[in-house]
Write a protein that holds these residues in place. Structure first.
Motif, mmCIF file in Angstrom:
data_model
loop_
_atom_site.group_PDB
_atom_site.id
_atom_site.type_symbol
_atom_site.label_atom_id
_atom_site.label_comp_id
_atom_site.label_asym_id
_atom_site.label_seq_id
_atom_site.Cartn_x
_atom_site.Cartn_y
_atom_site.Cartn_z
ATOM 1 N N UNK A 233 0.824 -1.216 0.000
ATOM 2 C CA UNK A 233 0.000 0.000 0.000
ATOM 3 C C UNK A 233 0.862 1.271 0.000
ATOM 4 N N UNK A 234 1.850 1.282 -0.882
ATOM 5 C CA UNK A 234 2.732 2.448 -0.986
ATOM 6 C C UNK A 234 2.229 3.365 -2.095
ATOM 7 N N UNK A 235 1.813 4.591 -1.769
ATOM 8 C CA UNK A 235 1.372 5.529 -2.805
ATOM 9 C C UNK A 235 2.552 6.057 -3.604
ATOM 10 N N UNK B 229 4.385 10.700 -9.985
ATOM 11 C CA UNK B 229 5.521 11.307 -10.684
ATOM 12 C C UNK B 229 5.258 12.795 -10.839
ATOM 13 N N UNK B 230 6.260 13.605 -10.504
ATOM 14 C CA UNK B 230 6.119 15.053 -10.626
ATOM 15 C C UNK B 230 7.182 15.583 -11.579
ATOM 16 N N UNK B 231 6.760 16.380 -12.532
ATOM 17 C CA UNK B 231 7.655 17.057 -13.468
ATOM 18 C C UNK B 231 7.322 18.543 -13.395
ATOM 19 N N UNK B 232 8.234 19.313 -12.827
ATOM 20 C CA UNK B 232 7.968 20.728 -12.637
ATOM 21 C C UNK B 232 6.791 20.918 -11.687
ATOM 22 N N UNK B 233 5.756 21.624 -12.143
ATOM 23 C CA UNK B 233 4.568 21.850 -11.320
ATOM 24 C C UNK B 233 3.457 20.852 -11.603
ATOM 25 N N UNK B 234 3.723 19.896 -12.489
ATOM 26 C CA UNK B 234 2.705 18.910 -12.869
ATOM 27 C C UNK B 234 2.973 17.592 -12.159
ATOM 28 N N UNK C 205 1.429 13.487 -11.593
ATOM 29 C CA UNK C 205 0.525 12.455 -12.094
ATOM 30 C C UNK C 205 -0.430 12.025 -10.995
ATOM 31 N N UNK C 206 -1.412 11.258 -11.365
ATOM 32 C CA UNK C 206 -2.314 10.695 -10.368
ATOM 33 C C UNK C 206 -1.560 9.670 -9.518
#
Length: 299
Positions: free
Chosen positions: A98-100, A103-108, A110-111
Motif C-alpha cells: 500500500x505504498x502511494x 511522478x512530478x515534473x515541474x509543477x505537474x 501524475x495521479x
C-alpha cells in the motif's frame, strides 16, 4: 526514515542464522564483490587443474526489474523460515504494501498509484530484502555452483568428460525457481562464458537455450575476462600488490597440470593470473601478504 531503516537493516543482519548460503556475498560481514569474483576465479582454475579435459561454463543471469518483482507475502514466509520475529516480518510486510506513488515534473504531478509489489528503489532496506528473497536459490548438484551478489547471479558448471547434464539440469531448476518466486529471466541480457584451455581437442559446445531463446556466448562478462595464452594481446603489467595477490592462486600442481592457464583481468578486483614463457613466478612464503593470507584462513 533512512536512519530508521539502517537500524532495522542492522537488526535483521544480526538476527540471520549462520547457516545462510555461503555463496550469497551481498550485505554480509566481510563478504564483498571482490570475494565473489575471487571465488569464481579460484573455483574455475582449480577445476581446470584437476583434469586436462575439464572446462567451465558460466551463465551470467540477468533479471528483469528484479527489485520490483518482490512479493511481500512470499518474502515474509521466507523471513519467518530464517527465524526472524513475527512482529518484524509484519512490519516489513506493512512497509512494502500500500505504498502511494506518483511522478512530478515541474509543477505537474501524475495521479497517485498504490503499489503492493516490489521494494522501493533507493531504499536502504531494498538490497538486503532482495538478497533474503533469493537466499534459497542454491545449487542442486556437486558439479554446479550458484554465486550471488544482490541481483547478480552466476551459475557455474564444472564440466568433466564432456558431461554437461548437471549444468543443464541446474539451468532448468533455476527457470522453475524463478517462476515460483515471481522473477523474470531476461534472456537477451543473460550471457554464457566458457573457460576451456584444452589444446588437444576441438569441442562443439551445445548452445544454451532458455525459454526457447538462445543465450549469447561471450568472452567477457564485464567483470571476468578469460582468454587463452594463445589469444592474449599481451601480458598485463601487474602492480606490486597484484603480484603478491597472484601467489594465492599459484600452486605447484597448477604448474604441472595446466596446459594453458587462463589470463585473468578483473575490473572489480585487481587479480592477475599470468604464466610467463620463462616459467611461473610467485611471492616468497614469508611475504607480508602470505602471512595475512594464512592468518585469515582464506582459500
Amino acid at each position: 526514515m533512512k536512519c530508521f531503516e539502517k537500524l532495522v537493516r542492522d537488526f535483521i543482519t544480526s538476527s540471520l542464522p549462520a547457516s545462510m548460503d555461503p555463496l550469497q556475498f551481498a550485505y554480509r560481514h566481510n563478504l564483498s564483490t571482490d570475494d565473489a569474483i575471487a571465488h569464481l576465479l579460484h573455483t574455475t582454475l582449480t577445476h581446470l587443474d584437476e583434469g586436462r579435459g575439464n572446462y567451465v561454463k558460466m551463465l551470467f543471469v540477468d533479471y528483469s526489474s528484479a527489485f520490483n518483482t518482490i512479493m511481500p507475502s512470499l518474502l515474509t514466509t521466507k523471513l519467518e523460515d530464517l527465524g526472524l520475529h513475527t512482529s518484524l516480518c509484519d512490519w516489513i510486510t506493512n512497509f512494502l504494501t500500500d505504498r502511494p506513488q506518483s511522478v512530478r515534473v515541474g509543477n505537474c504531478a501524475s495521479s497517485t498509484l498504490t503499489l503492493s509489489t516490489g521494494a522501493p528503489q533507493g531504499c536502504v532496506l531494498s538490497p538486503l530484502l532482495y538478497s533474503l528473497h533469493t537466499y534459497d536459490c542454491t545449487a542442486t548438484s556437486s558439479s554446479t555452483i550458484i554465486v550471488k551478489f544482490a541481483d547478480n547471479t552466476v551459475v557455474m558448471g564444472l564440466i568433466s568428460d564432456n558431461d554437461e547434464r548437471a549444468y543443464l539440469e541446474e539451468i532448468k531448476h533455476l527457470e522453475s525457481w524463478c517462476q515460483e518466486n515471481n522473477l523474470l529471466l531476461n534472456v537477451s541480457k543473460t550471457k554464457e562464458l566458457i573457460v576451456d584451455c584444452s589444446k588437444k581437442q576441438e569441442r562443439h559446445y551445445q548452445p544454451m537455450r532458455i525459454s526457447g531463446t538462445t543465450v549469447e556466448r561471450v568472452d567477457s562478462s564485464g567483470t571476468l575476462v578469460f582468454t587463452s595464452r594463445r589469444t592474449c594481446p599481451g601480458p598485463a603489467i601487474p602492480t606490486p600488490w597484484q603480484r603478491r595477490l597472484v601467489s594465492v592462486f599459484t600452486t605447484s600442481d597448477a604448474k604441472e597440470t595446466s596446459d594453458c592457464p587462463p589470463r585473468y583481468c578483473g575490473t572489480s578486483t585487481p587479480l592477475v593470473w599470468e604464466q610467463h614463457q620463462a616459467g611461473q613466478t610467485s611471492t616468497p612464503k614469508g611475504s607480508a601478504f602470505s602471512r595475512a593470507h594464512h592468518s585469515h584462513g582464506t582459500s
